[in-house]
Design an enzyme around this catalytic site. Structure first.
Site, mmCIF file in Angstrom:
data_model
loop_
_atom_site.group_PDB
_atom_site.id
_atom_site.type_symbol
_atom_site.label_atom_id
_atom_site.label_comp_id
_atom_site.label_asym_id
_atom_site.label_seq_id
_atom_site.Cartn_x
_atom_site.Cartn_y
_atom_site.Cartn_z
ATOM 1 N N LYS A 166 -4.085 1.516 4.266
ATOM 2 C CA LYS A 166 -2.915 2.004 3.825
ATOM 3 C C LYS A 166 -2.824 2.933 2.459
ATOM 4 O O LYS A 166 -1.830 3.625 2.454
ATOM 5 C CB LYS A 166 -2.344 0.529 2.882
ATOM 6 C CG LYS A 166 -2.469 -0.481 4.038
ATOM 7 C CD LYS A 166 -1.133 -1.268 4.235
ATOM 8 C CE LYS A 166 -1.195 -2.416 5.176
ATOM 9 N NZ LYS A 166 0.022 -3.077 5.253
ATOM 10 N N ASN A 216 8.470 -16.163 7.583
ATOM 11 C CA ASN A 216 7.044 -16.507 7.329
ATOM 12 C C ASN A 216 6.974 -17.316 6.135
ATOM 13 O O ASN A 216 8.143 -17.696 5.378
ATOM 14 C CB ASN A 216 6.061 -15.262 7.161
ATOM 15 C CG ASN A 216 6.529 -14.511 6.084
ATOM 16 O OD1 ASN A 216 6.579 -15.023 4.734
ATOM 17 N ND2 ASN A 216 6.984 -13.166 6.169
ATOM 18 N N PHE A 237 -0.840 -6.222 -1.807
ATOM 19 C CA PHE A 237 -1.482 -7.285 -1.288
ATOM 20 C C PHE A 237 -2.203 -7.530 -0.034
ATOM 21 O O PHE A 237 -1.669 -6.675 0.734
ATOM 22 C CB PHE A 237 -0.488 -8.297 -1.502
ATOM 23 C CG PHE A 237 -0.199 -8.834 -2.925
ATOM 24 C CD1 PHE A 237 0.482 -8.223 -3.803
ATOM 25 C CD2 PHE A 237 -0.580 -10.182 -3.475
ATOM 26 C CE1 PHE A 237 0.604 -8.307 -5.307
ATOM 27 C CE2 PHE A 237 -0.476 -10.519 -4.890
ATOM 28 C CZ PHE A 237 0.298 -9.868 -5.688
ATOM 29 N N PRO A 262 8.598 -0.926 10.213
ATOM 30 C CA PRO A 262 7.623 0.196 9.137
ATOM 31 C C PRO A 262 6.981 -0.561 8.120
ATOM 32 O O PRO A 262 7.192 -1.697 7.843
ATOM 33 C CB PRO A 262 9.117 0.751 8.499
ATOM 34 C CG PRO A 262 9.994 -0.225 8.476
ATOM 35 C CD PRO A 262 10.061 -1.129 9.762
ATOM 36 N N ASP A 269 5.869 -7.857 10.228
ATOM 37 C CA ASP A 269 4.976 -6.881 10.835
ATOM 38 C C ASP A 269 5.720 -6.335 11.970
ATOM 39 O O ASP A 269 5.896 -5.410 12.394
ATOM 40 C CB ASP A 269 3.483 -7.279 11.273
ATOM 41 C CG ASP A 269 2.695 -7.365 9.952
ATOM 42 O OD1 ASP A 269 2.810 -6.373 9.200
ATOM 43 O OD2 ASP A 269 1.856 -8.112 10.189
HETATM 44 N N1 CTP Z 1 3.347 -4.515 3.680
HETATM 45 C C1 CTP Z 1 4.359 -3.947 3.939
HETATM 46 N N2 CTP Z 1 5.342 -3.574 5.026
HETATM 47 C C2 CTP Z 1 4.778 -4.059 6.087
HETATM 48 C C3 CTP Z 1 3.655 -5.064 6.076
HETATM 49 C C4 CTP Z 1 3.123 -5.225 4.793
HETATM 50 O O1 CTP Z 1 4.795 -3.056 2.771
HETATM 51 N N3 CTP Z 1 5.566 -3.924 7.163
HETATM 52 C C5 CTP Z 1 2.522 -4.729 2.444
HETATM 53 C C6 CTP Z 1 2.628 -6.137 1.908
HETATM 54 O O2 CTP Z 1 3.612 -6.085 1.041
HETATM 55 C C7 CTP Z 1 1.261 -6.213 1.433
HETATM 56 C C8 CTP Z 1 0.469 -5.318 2.125
HETATM 57 O O3 CTP Z 1 1.358 -4.706 2.986
HETATM 58 O O4 CTP Z 1 1.363 -5.562 0.010
HETATM 59 C C9 CTP Z 1 -0.431 -6.053 3.133
HETATM 60 O O5 CTP Z 1 0.195 -7.198 3.752
HETATM 61 P P1 CTP Z 1 -0.475 -7.642 5.224
HETATM 62 O O6 CTP Z 1 0.492 -8.531 5.876
HETATM 63 O O7 CTP Z 1 -1.669 -8.666 4.464
HETATM 64 O O8 CTP Z 1 -1.271 -6.646 5.933
HETATM 65 P P2 CTP Z 1 -1.019 -5.974 7.398
HETATM 66 O O9 CTP Z 1 -0.512 -4.530 7.152
HETATM 67 O O10 CTP Z 1 0.315 -6.888 7.866
HETATM 68 O O11 CTP Z 1 -2.324 -6.144 7.984
HETATM 69 P P3 CTP Z 1 -2.847 -7.402 8.924
HETATM 70 O O12 CTP Z 1 -1.393 -8.181 9.545
HETATM 71 O O13 CTP Z 1 -3.542 -6.835 9.970
HETATM 72 O O14 CTP Z 1 -3.435 -8.398 8.087
#
Ligand code: CTP
Length: 401
Positions: free
Chosen positions: A342, A208, A324, A304, A276
């Protein structure tokens, strides 16, 4: 002030070595004990006698000096100090440090020390800008070495540009900062940063646009407040900050493992843009176009969720967990839901729509979402966001038992 602090000062060979004598005087005026070490090249510029007279201490010059080894070995000498300072730090000394060479007293002390090291580089502008020096400096920063300067200006060699050693009073202030007890002293803070790379096959991956700039700024600000920072970073564009423990990872699963290994922590900030999904079965060999007859179809598996995993830990959860939320729509509403889903304490929410230029840009506009409500921070640099967040973390931990 530096009362009671002991500084091992390694004087390398450069015209700027004369400033090291002023530095000894300034450090002693501020209360420090200074133990000078002068390299053979350094002795062409300043004499052990002048350094010894100013420091009122024995000066060390040789690795294999039997009297010194009997009185105080080089290991002990390097660990007896509160901080090791190299001024001037020549291109040669930086190269040795970055590559782990230990073939004389100065480089052996630098390898043997368990204390922080601050360098004040001094060299010709071309040498400072040489790719080899750039590589060495990036490596040293990643190793947590602190830098004072160099500054820009006219040089003894007649050229102009960066490479001039910082003035003695600037180095003395950097030394005071390095030894100051910040509000986060004794606290361990974990920071994740950067993107993750999820392999498709040995040569291709899914990634990304995260540059790692915001996570890096947060880690730097936490370290500046005295925190012991573990910085778990995916493959980012920006180098990790100085003064932190760097753990490099590639995938989300590696990142979770590194985070779990780094715990316990007083606080954790999850600034990484973790993928994700990963490719369900990454190929061990390169997927070939030739002769395949069809387009490859990728199927995905969910990664995870590191933030959720740590936020929901029953035992060993950091007292403050900060996540974040990178959003493109309904930023605050989505972030508020994300905080609840979360289980983290705070969410730093930002709008990452392409028009904002936040992904990869120098600035950020964030909202801090916590149990008490939402704070809208004005637009500011990522460095400033890092500073404000670090200060808030220091206040929050200070208020906790
Ligand atoms: N995060 C994480 N592990 C993942 C995905 C996200 O630790 N597998 C953490 C990121 O570091 C950030 C937060 O979760 O602090 C939110 O990340 P974001 O990508 O905005 O959230 P998602 O859970 O992916 O939600 P969505 O894609 O539905 O917006």
């Amino acid at each position: 002030m530096l009362a009671g602090k002991r500084i091992l000062l390694i004087i390398g060979g450069g015209v700027a070595a004369f400033k090291a004598l002023t530095l000894i005087r300034l450090l002693r005026e501020r209360g420090a004990t200074v133990v000078p070490v002068i390299t053979p090249a350094g002795q062409a510029f300043v004499t052990p006698l002048s350094a010894s007279a100013l420091a009122a201490e024995k000066v060390y010059t040789e690795l294999f000096d039997l009297t010194d080894e009997a009185e105080m070995g080089h290991i002990e000498l390097s660990r007896d100090a509160d901080l090791v300072v190299v001024a001037p730090a020549t291109a040669d000394l930086l190269g040795k440090m970055a590559n782990g060479l230990a073939n004389d007293l100065a480089s052996t002390l630098l390898m043997a020390t368990d204390k922080r090291v601050l360098v004040a580089p001094a060299m010709n502008v071309r040498m400072w800008e040489h790719p080899a020096t750039r590589r060495n400096v990036a490596q040293l920063r990643a190793d947590g070495v602190l830098f004072a300067g160099p500054t820009e200006g006219p040089m003894a060699c007649g050229e102009f540009g960066p490479g001039r050693m910082a003035e003695a009073d600037e180095i003395a202030t950097a030394i005071e900062d390095a030894l100051a007890d910040g509000p986060l002293k004794g606290r361990h803070v974990l920071v994740t940063s950067g993107p993750t790379h999820e392999p498709i096959d040995p040569v291709r991956y899914i990634a990304n646009r995260s540059s790692g700039a915001q996570g890096t700024a947060i880690a730097a600000a936490l370290a500046a407040l005295g925190a012991d920072v573990t910085f778990v970073t995916g493959p980012a564009d920006v180098p990790p900050p100085a003064g932190v423990r760097v753990v490099r990872v590639e995938t989300a699963r590696d990142m979770l493992e590194a985070v779990e290994r780094a715990l316990p922590a007083d606080a954790a900030v999850f600034a990484a843009a973790v993928a994700d999904w990963r490719v369900a079965s990454a190929s061990d060999s390169k997927i070939k176009k030739e002769g395949s007859g069809s387009l490859p179809a990728l199927s995905f598996a969910e990664n995870p969720d590191i933030l959720a995993t740590v936020s929901q830990m029953v035992e060993g959860r950091p007292r403050l967990v900060v996540g974040f939320a990178a959003e493109t729509d309904d930023v605050v509403a989505n972030a508020t839901r994300k905080r609840a889903r979360k289980g983290c304490d705070w969410i730093v929410a930002n709008d990452v729509s392409p028009a904002t230029g936040i992904m990869g840009g120098p600035d950020n506009t964030v909202h801090l979402v916590h149990a008490g409500g939402v704070e809208d921070w004005p637009p500011m640099s990522k460095t400033e966001v890092g500073r404000r967040l670090a200060n808030r973390i220091a206040e929050a931990l200070g208020d906790m038992p």
